[in-house]
Design an enzyme around this catalytic site. Structure first.
Site, PDB file in Angstrom:
ATOM      1  CE1 TYR A 110      -3.835   2.250   0.415  1.00 50.62           C
ATOM      2  CE2 TYR A 110      -2.366   3.458   1.864  1.00 50.62           C
ATOM      3  CZ  TYR A 110      -3.527   3.398   1.111  1.00 50.62           C
ATOM      4  OH  TYR A 110      -4.350   4.487   1.057  1.00 50.62           O
ATOM      5  CD1 TRP A 112      -1.656   7.384  -1.053  1.00 51.83           C
ATOM      6  CD2 TRP A 112      -1.794   9.188  -2.393  1.00 51.83           C
ATOM      7  NE1 TRP A 112      -2.938   7.875  -0.976  1.00 51.83           N
ATOM      8  CE2 TRP A 112      -3.055   8.987  -1.769  1.00 51.83           C
ATOM      9  CE3 TRP A 112      -1.637  10.265  -3.246  1.00 51.83           C
ATOM     10  CZ2 TRP A 112      -4.149   9.815  -2.009  1.00 51.83           C
ATOM     11  CZ3 TRP A 112      -2.735  11.093  -3.476  1.00 51.83           C
ATOM     12  CH2 TRP A 112      -3.967  10.867  -2.869  1.00 51.83           C
TER      13      TRP A 112
HETATM   14  N1  LIG Z   1      -2.204   8.465  12.122  1.00 53.97           N
HETATM   15  C1  LIG Z   1      -2.611   8.443  10.872  1.00 53.97           C
HETATM   16  N2  LIG Z   1      -1.986   7.658   9.981  1.00 53.97           N
HETATM   17  C2  LIG Z   1      -2.387   7.638   8.710  1.00 53.97           C
HETATM   18  C3  LIG Z   1      -3.469   8.439   8.280  1.00 53.97           C
HETATM   19  C4  LIG Z   1      -4.136   9.257   9.233  1.00 53.97           C
HETATM   20  O1  LIG Z   1      -5.111   9.953   8.931  1.00 53.97           O
HETATM   21  N3  LIG Z   1      -3.647   9.252  10.507  1.00 53.97           N
HETATM   22  N4  LIG Z   1      -3.845   8.408   6.964  1.00 53.97           N
HETATM   23  C5  LIG Z   1      -3.562   7.190   6.218  1.00 53.97           C
HETATM   24  C6  LIG Z   1      -3.769   7.378   4.786  1.00 53.97           C
HETATM   25  S1  LIG Z   1      -5.334   7.896   4.342  1.00 53.97           S
HETATM   26  C7  LIG Z   1      -2.823   7.116   3.847  1.00 53.97           C
HETATM   27  S2  LIG Z   1      -3.254   7.219   2.198  1.00 53.97           S
HETATM   28  C8  LIG Z   1      -1.475   6.674   4.217  1.00 53.97           C
HETATM   29  C9  LIG Z   1      -0.373   7.207   3.298  1.00 53.97           C
HETATM   30  O2  LIG Z   1       0.762   6.442   3.444  1.00 53.97           O
HETATM   31  P1  LIG Z   1       1.781   6.193   2.235  1.00 53.97           P
HETATM   32  O3  LIG Z   1       1.057   6.260   0.942  1.00 53.97           O
HETATM   33  O4  LIG Z   1       2.537   4.962   2.526  1.00 53.97           O
HETATM   34  O5  LIG Z   1       2.716   7.448   2.379  1.00 53.97           O
HETATM   35  P2  LIG Z   1       3.735   8.097   1.349  1.00 53.97           P
HETATM   36  O6  LIG Z   1       4.652   8.918   2.164  1.00 53.97           O
HETATM   37  O7  LIG Z   1       2.981   8.785   0.267  1.00 53.97           O
HETATM   38  O8  LIG Z   1       4.515   6.836   0.782  1.00 53.97           O
HETATM   39  C10 LIG Z   1       4.852   6.678  -0.550  1.00 53.97           C
HETATM   40  C11 LIG Z   1       6.286   6.206  -0.636  1.00 53.97           C
HETATM   41  O9  LIG Z   1       6.583   5.911  -1.998  1.00 53.97           O
HETATM   42  C12 LIG Z   1       7.884   6.395  -2.313  1.00 53.97           C
HETATM   43  N5  LIG Z   1       7.948   6.605  -3.778  1.00 53.97           N
HETATM   44  C13 LIG Z   1       7.631   7.707  -4.486  1.00 53.97           C
HETATM   45  N6  LIG Z   1       7.827   7.490  -5.799  1.00 53.97           N
HETATM   46  C14 LIG Z   1       8.280   6.227  -5.928  1.00 53.97           C
HETATM   47  C15 LIG Z   1       8.655   5.428  -7.049  1.00 53.97           C
HETATM   48  O10 LIG Z   1       8.583   5.832  -8.199  1.00 53.97           O
HETATM   49  N7  LIG Z   1       9.075   4.155  -6.792  1.00 53.97           N
HETATM   50  C16 LIG Z   1       9.148   3.656  -5.520  1.00 53.97           C
HETATM   51  N8  LIG Z   1       9.581   2.409  -5.376  1.00 53.97           N
HETATM   52  N9  LIG Z   1       8.799   4.400  -4.450  1.00 53.97           N
HETATM   53  C17 LIG Z   1       8.357   5.656  -4.656  1.00 53.97           C
HETATM   54  C18 LIG Z   1       8.008   7.654  -1.506  1.00 53.97           C
HETATM   55  O11 LIG Z   1       9.363   8.016  -1.337  1.00 53.97           O
HETATM   56  C19 LIG Z   1       7.308   7.257  -0.209  1.00 53.97           C
HETATM   57  O12 LIG Z   1       8.198   6.728   0.715  1.00 53.97           O
HETATM   58  O13 LIG Z   1      -1.209   7.065   5.568  1.00 53.97           O
HETATM   59  C20 LIG Z   1      -2.185   6.582   6.474  1.00 53.97           C
HETATM   60  N10 LIG Z   1      -1.729   6.838   7.827  1.00 53.97           N
HETATM   61  N1  LIG Z   2      -1.818  18.446   1.970  1.00 55.58           N
HETATM   62  C1  LIG Z   2      -2.197  17.159   1.977  1.00 55.58           C
HETATM   63  N2  LIG Z   2      -3.440  16.827   1.588  1.00 55.58           N
HETATM   64  C2  LIG Z   2      -3.843  15.522   1.618  1.00 55.58           C
HETATM   65  C3  LIG Z   2      -2.950  14.490   1.994  1.00 55.58           C
HETATM   66  C4  LIG Z   2      -1.639  14.876   2.405  1.00 55.58           C
HETATM   67  O1  LIG Z   2      -0.796  14.025   2.772  1.00 55.58           O
HETATM   68  N3  LIG Z   2      -1.297  16.196   2.386  1.00 55.58           N
HETATM   69  N4  LIG Z   2      -3.377  13.183   1.980  1.00 55.58           N
HETATM   70  C5  LIG Z   2      -4.579  12.837   1.196  1.00 55.58           C
HETATM   71  C6  LIG Z   2      -5.164  11.555   1.590  1.00 55.58           C
HETATM   72  S1  LIG Z   2      -4.305  10.136   1.207  1.00 55.58           S
HETATM   73  C7  LIG Z   2      -6.373  11.438   2.162  1.00 55.58           C
HETATM   74  S2  LIG Z   2      -7.015   9.898   2.496  1.00 55.58           S
HETATM   75  C8  LIG Z   2      -7.184  12.621   2.521  1.00 55.58           C
HETATM   76  C9  LIG Z   2      -7.786  12.486   3.920  1.00 55.58           C
HETATM   77  O2  LIG Z   2      -8.836  13.352   4.094  1.00 55.58           O
HETATM   78  P1  LIG Z   2      -9.608  13.363   5.506  1.00 55.58           P
HETATM   79  O3  LIG Z   2      -9.700  11.992   6.004  1.00 55.58           O
HETATM   80  O4  LIG Z   2     -10.872  14.102   5.379  1.00 55.58           O
HETATM   81  O5  LIG Z   2      -8.605  14.258   6.349  1.00 55.58           O
HETATM   82  P2  LIG Z   2      -7.861  14.253   7.749  1.00 55.58           P
HETATM   83  O6  LIG Z   2      -6.774  15.240   7.526  1.00 55.58           O
HETATM   84  O7  LIG Z   2      -7.523  12.900   8.223  1.00 55.58           O
HETATM   85  O8  LIG Z   2      -8.928  14.853   8.767  1.00 55.58           O
HETATM   86  C10 LIG Z   2      -9.625  16.047   8.522  1.00 55.58           C
HETATM   87  C11 LIG Z   2     -10.147  16.630   9.811  1.00 55.58           C
HETATM   88  O9  LIG Z   2     -11.158  15.801  10.378  1.00 55.58           O
HETATM   89  C12 LIG Z   2     -11.303  16.190  11.738  1.00 55.58           C
HETATM   90  N5  LIG Z   2     -11.780  15.052  12.513  1.00 55.58           N
HETATM   91  C13 LIG Z   2     -11.062  13.989  12.946  1.00 55.58           C
HETATM   92  N6  LIG Z   2     -11.851  13.150  13.660  1.00 55.58           N
HETATM   93  C14 LIG Z   2     -13.089  13.688  13.668  1.00 55.58           C
HETATM   94  C15 LIG Z   2     -14.350  13.297  14.242  1.00 55.58           C
HETATM   95  O10 LIG Z   2     -14.491  12.260  14.893  1.00 55.58           O
HETATM   96  N7  LIG Z   2     -15.415  14.122  14.003  1.00 55.58           N
HETATM   97  C16 LIG Z   2     -15.314  15.261  13.286  1.00 55.58           C
HETATM   98  N8  LIG Z   2     -16.409  15.986  13.089  1.00 55.58           N
HETATM   99  N9  LIG Z   2     -14.138  15.657  12.757  1.00 55.58           N
HETATM  100  C17 LIG Z   2     -13.049  14.886  12.931  1.00 55.58           C
HETATM  101  C18 LIG Z   2      -9.937  16.646  12.206  1.00 55.58           C
HETATM  102  O11 LIG Z   2     -10.042  17.889  12.904  1.00 55.58           O
HETATM  103  C19 LIG Z   2      -9.123  16.726  10.912  1.00 55.58           C
HETATM  104  O12 LIG Z   2      -8.362  17.916  10.810  1.00 55.58           O
HETATM  105  O13 LIG Z   2      -6.380  13.788   2.474  1.00 55.58           O
HETATM  106  C20 LIG Z   2      -5.635  13.910   1.265  1.00 55.58           C
HETATM  107  N10 LIG Z   2      -5.093  15.254   1.225  1.00 55.58           N
HETATM  108 MO   LIG Z   3      -5.354   8.334   2.069  1.00 55.07          MO
END
Ligand SMILES: Nc1nc2c(c(=O)[nH]1)N[C@H]1C(S)=C(S)[C@@H](COP(=O)(O)OP(=O)(O)OC[C@H]3O[C@@H](n4cnc5c(=O)[nH]c(N)nc54)[C@H](O)[C@@H]3O)O[C@H]1N2
Ligand SMILES: Nc1nc2c(c(=O)[nH]1)N[C@H]1C(S)=C(S)[C@@H](COP(=O)(O)OP(=O)(O)OC[C@H]3O[C@@H](n4cnc5c(=O)[nH]c(N)nc54)[C@H](O)[C@@H]3O)O[C@H]1N2
Ligand SMILES: [Mo]
Length: 741
Positions: A110, A112
């Site tokens: 998993y 991005w």
């Molecule tokens: N506490 C907490 N944890 C969360 C979340 C949260 O809300 N709270 N959100 C979750 C969510 S929604 C997501 S999507 C995940 C995101 O988690 P990840 O998608 O695992 O995070 P990234 O840092 O985007 O990791 C992508 C990796 O791919 C590498 N990469 C980039 N380009 C290439 C390439 O061309 N080849 C290879 N081999 N590698 C490459 C980058 O250097 C990077 O290390 O985190 C989750 N974790």
């Molecule tokens: N700049 C930037 N943008 C991103 C990403 C990034 O790495 N950087 N990651 C992308 C990815 S992979 C994803 S999945 C999306 C995630 O998008 P979301 O899941 O919507 O975003 P989060 O940042 O996890 O949370 C948004 C807000 O929800 C509020 N929140 C948390 N828990 C609760 C709750 O129980 N109730 C209510 N009402 N509010 C709550 C918090 O205050 C938090 O700031 O964002 C994407 N956008």
């Molecule tokens: Mo995500």
């Protein structure tokens, strides 16, 4: 490649100009057509040429010596030639295949990775593993695991189909919506990002316009910053949205504000559900007074809100964050129920909205066409895990678990292959993952940088970044198409993921299947040509490959198509001819099917489950997405800016603890501890703190994570047995001023 030039490329955070001199990226500048370009691109020059790039293949010393006591994450690395590294990895894949079968290889991988349709890391890995007989995969995402499980039961549609189809566009909201009720806000910060890119960042613009039009926009969230300043803020305790929604339902029902016709014609099970929230059959009535104590919203505000949204056109919008928490299925189910009680589903600008602003392209009107696609082939292994059950899987081989009505068994994994993701950034309870990670016999990782995951691999292959190869850039919902030119030669001895797999496939005697004897350039042209022909058949004019290469990018005339699309209209017009894909064909307020699963935390209808509390840890931790980066990507450049992780706290909580702005703070609970710098803000409610994700987990000998990764604190529980999604938000913690050095 000339000595000095600039060209445009795209990324998950949008397009930008890249300036190159003597094979080095020296600068980036915003794309001319982006009204709100993210700052993330500024990190690129430093990160791409950073000393933390993996400069050549490596093998972990202990693994090479078959030393089973040496731990991943705490070992040295030996540099290898490409030839030796490929040989070593290929032999190991062959050994595991022969001894244990492909069902012992985990290739979920998993993450991005980077934008670009061909060099998409996961597609590359999956195609390669399919060519060698398959792999155990992972299902759904960290983003929306609970939603993907619950929504098909309730609305009878795949969650992604809703996100990219059955949703009101921004222009429909502009034209028709009166009340935009945003649980968890709608944040332009998060809309900077979209899978594959978002070129015109315009979420803030919409809100300015809506404001001028006098729309009622309420953001219900623990943080004021979760939505633009044009909206009004109704603070709520995290994890309690369902209690508020139930009280709204109570007011609607008792004040006869529900749409009875809609509930009887289009929904099933309202009467059973009604008994729950009205307090029949031994239930407690879910009155505004009841909800007020739980949510922190006053009962008069609850009543006012309920009465207001019963009139006019209303969207109940839920952010993805609401379901990325324990019991995350319920707020999503309950949001559908509220929209149904209001009779709004199937009306223009009404109903339910999932994830507006969560990623930039949700709600955009560009035609959702199939983009250029690199085929992954068929996976002969059917076994999978819900994506965030990785540590459970590694810790419990052969162990049972529940998932969405199925009784499943965890596979016994011997080899983990990761390409394009960073589990030691993204997974919950990293100390637990660290333990689980010691179990497999071999871990192979492709990474451009020495991330926390690369530092826990046995064989590390240095991957190129998107700037070191050419590709096609295209994203669902975005009208732009890019030729992403190679900007610089590979840094160090890095190779493209494709070429690494091509070399491995030769050793594994499946080179023909994996490569079809094409180079990456030939593949890119091939998948583009298929896209070109398909677009032509749809009547959409796109450049030929050669033309696009010349132009660098183009904007397709595909925006207006879905302007007037009304989600669930066909169902509303004729529910017997166009039933939903649920067992009853209707919106399931009560689900017999879920009831039969017998999961105590999720019976046949939405309920409020109290978030777990622990008196020792009185604060609730939110871990949202970072503002200035994409997850943990380009983190080496962030570290150089001395930008330590920032912990946001209300002045009242800071005062009670005698801590001040700028202090180095230790946050801890029973699972772990980490450091961050304190920022005091009134935009977060008392009792709740926020620490963004994105750091590269760096524990000291004593287990204190100095990077400030909230995942040392989060719980690895799964949202429920139904969705088994990531439950990252709303975790119990305590903080203090850090006394060490
Ligand atoms: N506490 C907490 N944890 C969360 C979340 C949260 O809300 N709270 N959100 C979750 C969510 S929604 C997501 S999507 C995940 C995101 O988690 P990840 O998608 O695992 O995070 P990234 O840092 O985007 O990791 C992508 C990796 O791919 C590498 N990469 C980039 N380009 C290439 C390439 O061309 N080849 C290879 N081999 N590698 C490459 C980058 O250097 C990077 O290390 O985190 C989750 N974790
Ligand atoms: N700049 C930037 N943008 C991103 C990403 C990034 O790495 N950087 N990651 C992308 C990815 S992979 C994803 S999945 C999306 C995630 O998008 P979301 O899941 O919507 O975003 P989060 O940042 O996890 O949370 C948004 C807000 O929800 C509020 N929140 C948390 N828990 C609760 C709750 O129980 N109730 C209510 N009402 N509010 C709550 C918090 O205050 C938090 O700031 O964002 C994407 N956008
Ligand atoms: Mo995500």
């Amino acid at each position: 490649m000339g000595k000095k030039f600039s060209k445009v490329t795209t990324s998950h955070w949008g397009a930008f100009n890249v300036f190159v001199e003597n094979d080095k990226i020296i600068n980036t500048e915003p794309f001319h057509a982006d009204p709100a370009p993210p700052n993330i691109s500024q990190l690129v020059p430093n990160a791409v040429h950073h000393s933390k790039r993996v400069d050549q293949p490596y093998v972990r010393k202990g693994w090479l010596k078959k030393n089973t006591t040496s731990a991943r994450g705490n070992d040295e690395y030996v540099p290898l030639s490409w030839e030796d590294a490929i040989e070593l990895a290929a032999n190991e894949l062959i050994r595991v295949k022969n001894d244990f079968g492909n069902e012992a290889i985990f290739g979920g991988s998993y993450g991005w990775a980077s934008a670009g349709r061909f060099h998409h890391s996961q597609s590359q890995l999956h195609r390669f593993l399919n060519s060698i007989g398959g792999y155990v995969s992972s299902y759904a995402s960290y983003s929306t695991g609970a939603a993907q499980a619950i929504i098909p039961h309730v609305l009878g549609l795949n969650f992604h189909k809703i996100t990219w189809g059955e949703i009101n566009s921004w222009s429909m909201i502009e034209k028709h919506t009166d009340n935009l009720i945003m649980f968890g806000g709608i944040n332009p910060k998060n809309s900077q990002v979209s899978m594959g890119g978002s070129t015109e960042h315009d979420v803030s613009k919409h809100f300015k316009k809506f404001d001028k039009m006098g729309k009622n926009m309420v953001s219900i969230s623990p943080q004021k910053d979760d939505s633009p300043k044009e909206t009004s803020w109704l603070p709520i305790n995290p994890g309690t949205d369902v209690a508020l929604m139930l009280a709204i339902a109570y007011v609607l029902e008792t004040e006869r504000l529900t749409d009875q016709m809609f509930l009887s014609e289009y929904c099933s099970g309202y009467n059973q559900f009604k008994k729950y929230f009205l307090g029949k059959n031994g239930n407690l009535a879910k009155t505004p007074e009841w909800a007020s104590k739980i949510t922190g919203v006053t009962s008069s505000d609850i009543k006012k809100l309920a009465r207001k949204i019963a009139f006019g056109r209303t969207i109940i919008s839920v952010s993805w964050s609401l379901q990325r928490a324990q019991y995350g299925e319920h707020p999503y189910w309950m949001a559908c129920v509220l929209a149904a009680m209001l009779g709004q589903i199937g009306l223009p600008g009404g109903g339910v909205g999932f994830g507006y602003g969560a990623i930039g392209n949700v709600g955009k009107t560009a035609k959702r066409m199939q983009g250029p696609l690199f085929e992954q082939g068929q996976n002969p292994i059917s076994d999978f895990i819900p994506v965030s059950r990785i540590a459970d899987m590694l810790l419990n081989p052969g162990g049972p678990y529940n998932f969405n009505g199925e009784k499943r068994i965890y596979p016994d994994i011997k080899l983990v292959y990761w390409c394009g993701g960073n589990p030691f950034h993204h997974h919950q309870d990293l100390n637990r993952l660290n333990k689980a990670w010691q179990y497999p016999e071999t871990v192979i990782v492709h990474e451009p940088w020495w991330t926390a995951t690369a530092q826990r691999a046995d064989i590390v292959f240095p991957a190129t970044t998107q700037f070191e190869r050419s590709d096609i850039g295209w994203a669902k919902g975005d009208p732009y198409l890019f030729y992403m030119p190679q900007m610089i030669p590979p840094v160090g001895l890095a190779k493209d993921d494709y070429d690494i797999f091509a070399d491995l496939s030769k050793k594994l005697h499946c080179k023909q299947t994996f490569t079809e004897n094409l180079s990456s350039e030939e593949w890119i042209k091939r998948i583009y040509d298929i896209f070109y022909t398909q677009s032509k058949e749809l009547g959409i004019k796109v450049s030929t490959f050669e033309e696009l290469k010349e132009k660098n990018f183009e904007r397709l005339a595909i925006d207006k198509d879905e302007d007037d699309f009304v989600p669930f209209k066909a169902f509303r017009d004729d529910p017997s001819k166009n039933p939903l894909g649920t067992p009853s064909g209707k919106i399931e307020i009560y689900s017999e099917r879920i009831a039969k699963f017998n999961y105590p935390e999720i019976p046949g209808h939405p309920i409020f489950n109290k978030p777990q509390v622990d008196k020792k840890f009185p604060l609730r931790l939110l871990s949202p997405q970072p503002y200035d980066k994409l997850h943990s990507q380009l983190q080496s450049a962030i570290e150089d800016l001395n930008k330590y992780a920032v912990l946001v706290m209300n002045p009242q909580d800071a005062e009670e603890r005698g801590i001040s702005e700028g202090d180095l703070i230790k946050t801890w609970n029973s699972r772990g501890s980490c450091l961050a710098t304190l920022k005091i803000k009134k935009t977060i409610i008392p009792g709740v703190i926020s620490l963004a994700t994105g750091a590269w987990f760096s524990p000291t000998k004593d287990g204190l994570d100095i990077s400030g990764n909230p995942n040392v604190l989060t719980a690895d529980t799964g949202t429920s047995d139904l969705g088994q999604g990531s439950a990252a938000h709303n975790i119990e913690v305590e903080v203090e001023k850090y006394q060490g050095v």
